[in-house]
Design a protein around this motif. Sequence first.
Motif, PDB file in Angstrom:
ATOM      1  N   LEU A 147      31.224  45.329  48.715  1.00 41.90           N
ATOM      2  CA  LEU A 147      31.467  45.105  47.291  1.00 41.90           C
ATOM      3  C   LEU A 147      30.653  46.046  46.410  1.00 41.90           C
TER       4      LEU A 147
ATOM      5  N   THR B 169      37.271  33.443  43.649  1.00 46.14           N
ATOM      6  CA  THR B 169      37.400  34.907  43.646  1.00 46.14           C
ATOM      7  C   THR B 169      37.030  35.528  44.995  1.00 46.14           C
TER       8      THR B 169
ATOM      9  N   TYR C 286      39.812  37.449  47.018  1.00 47.57           N
ATOM     10  CA  TYR C 286      40.192  38.669  46.305  1.00 47.57           C
ATOM     11  C   TYR C 286      39.113  39.732  46.442  1.00 47.57           C
ATOM     12  N   ARG C 287      37.871  39.347  46.217  1.00 54.10           N
ATOM     13  CA  ARG C 287      36.781  40.332  46.226  1.00 54.10           C
ATOM     14  C   ARG C 287      36.512  40.858  47.642  1.00 54.10           C
ATOM     15  N   THR C 288      36.387  39.959  48.598  1.00 54.52           N
ATOM     16  CA  THR C 288      36.022  40.386  49.952  1.00 54.52           C
ATOM     17  C   THR C 288      37.194  40.987  50.703  1.00 54.52           C
TER      18      THR C 288
ATOM     19  N   GLU D 150      39.238  43.766  47.456  1.00 56.76           N
ATOM     20  CA  GLU D 150      38.394  44.778  46.813  1.00 56.76           C
ATOM     21  C   GLU D 150      37.429  45.416  47.813  1.00 56.76           C
ATOM     22  N   GLY D 151      36.816  44.599  48.665  1.00 60.54           N
ATOM     23  CA  GLY D 151      35.868  45.135  49.644  1.00 60.54           C
ATOM     24  C   GLY D 151      36.535  46.096  50.606  1.00 60.54           C
TER      25      GLY D 151
ATOM     26  N   TRP E 283      45.773  38.396  49.755  1.00 62.16           N
ATOM     27  CA  TRP E 283      44.837  39.496  49.543  1.00 62.16           C
ATOM     28  C   TRP E 283      44.660  40.338  50.801  1.00 62.16           C
TER      29      TRP E 283
END
Length: 218
Positions: free
Chosen positions: A53, A81, A84-86, A89-90, A130
């Motif tokens: 991240l 979140t 979505y983030r891991t 996005e990650g 995701w």
Amino acid sequence: MKAFVAGATGQTGRRIVQHLVKRGIPVRALVRNLEAARAILPPEVELVVGDVLDPGTLAAAIADSTVVLCATGAKPGFDPTAPYRTDYEGTKNLVDAAKTKGIEQFVFVSSLCVSKFFHPLNLFFLILVWKKQAEAYLQQSGLTYTIVRPGGLKNTDDPGAVIMSQADTLFEGSIPRTQVAETCVEALFQPSARNKVVEIVAKPEAPKRSFTELFAAV
């Protein structure tokens, strides 16, 4: 070959690291906690502190690695979140860093049923959605990739042979994490594994086939 492993201290990631070491491949592992990682991972593994991240750290973390294996994943919890983030996005950050470093192959651990929107796992803040978006980003990146979609993950090493199929053809089944790890590492040695999405489960009654046969048949 030198392997960079993200998610190296997770249940699947640590098994990937162990299998890489067993195959004699130097490993650089991305970790968030050095002390915890030292207690889990083999002593010969090179540890680097970082986070998918935090994109600014990833190119330096990859360093002289030539292949990337990504086994990150959001942990169950109450943060809407997190998937979505891991999981998106990650992974996206790692793909971008891999491109800047000219990585030869990117192996991504995804999940069975990522194309089924109405799957119960999507109740966990759309985790499969995701993962599927991350797959698509990797596929469009221009990197040589192998996407591995395992069935239900088991920590026990039950007897059973790997069944491998093409994308969106297996919708149930489970597999020990050790066999997922082995599949990911063997993908690095099989030309027929490149630029493929493979789905894997394990069944005791299935005939045992080599990874050369398995990847070539998909």
